[in-house]
Design a protein around this motif. Structure first.
Motif, short mmCIF file in Angstrom:
data_model
loop_
_atom_site.label_atom_id
_atom_site.label_comp_id
_atom_site.label_asym_id
_atom_site.label_seq_id
_atom_site.Cartn_x
_atom_site.Cartn_y
_atom_site.Cartn_z
N ARG A 18 -1.20 8.38 -0.88
CA ARG A 18 -1.03 9.43 -1.89
C ARG A 18 -0.35 10.74 -1.55
N LEU A 50 0.86 -1.24 -0.16
CA LEU A 50 -0.06 -0.13 -0.02
C LEU A 50 0.96 1.19 0.05
N HIS A 51 0.32 2.23 -0.65
CA HIS A 51 1.03 3.38 -0.72
C HIS A 51 0.34 4.72 -0.34
N GLU A 111 -5.94 2.46 -10.89
CA GLU A 111 -5.28 1.37 -10.56
C GLU A 111 -5.26 1.87 -8.72
N ASP A 112 -5.12 3.00 -8.39
CA ASP A 112 -5.00 3.24 -7.00
C ASP A 112 -6.35 2.93 -6.38
N VAL A 113 -7.63 3.10 -7.04
CA VAL A 113 -8.85 3.00 -6.50
C VAL A 113 -9.13 1.42 -6.63
N VAL A 152 -5.19 10.75 -8.46
CA VAL A 152 -5.62 9.44 -8.37
C VAL A 152 -5.91 8.60 -9.24
N SER A 153 -5.09 7.53 -9.41
CA SER A 153 -5.14 6.82 -10.76
C SER A 153 -6.31 5.69 -10.63
N LEU A 209 -10.80 7.61 -3.57
CA LEU A 209 -9.95 6.88 -2.98
C LEU A 209 -9.87 6.91 -1.61
N ALA A 269 -7.37 -0.12 -3.84
CA ALA A 269 -7.84 0.39 -2.63
C ALA A 269 -9.12 -0.61 -2.30
N SER A 295 -10.69 13.05 -6.16
CA SER A 295 -9.83 12.45 -5.28
C SER A 295 -10.47 11.63 -4.08
#
Length: 67
Positions: free
Chosen positions: A24, A21-22, A32-34, A29-30, A62, A37, A59
């Motif tokens: 932000r 996990l990273h 891929e992030d969503v 917000v990409s 996310l 998550a 954003s």
């Protein structure tokens, strides 16, 4: 050697380990992030879902998914 967190390169699903996990650092917000998550696999269908979610919520899409 035993560690409390599994190595990210050996991660095969289930609960996402902390080292994968990273946080932000900016406002971007990409999809891929969503998807990640949300605990989903990165597939074309899930990426499309995430794109629509970002369009609707920005954003916050996310932020709503993260604990």
């Amino acid at each position: 050697m035993s560690t409390s967190q599994p190595d990210a390169s050996r991660w095969s699903g289930g609960c996402t380990p902390d080292d994968v996990l990273h946080a932000r650092t900016g406002s971007d917000v990409s999809p891929e992030d969503v998807v990640l998550a949300a605990g989903r696999d990165i597939t074309p269908r899930n990426l499309e879902w995430a794109k629509h979610k970002i369009e609707r919520e920005g954003s916050a899409a996310l932020d709503k998914l993260l604990p």
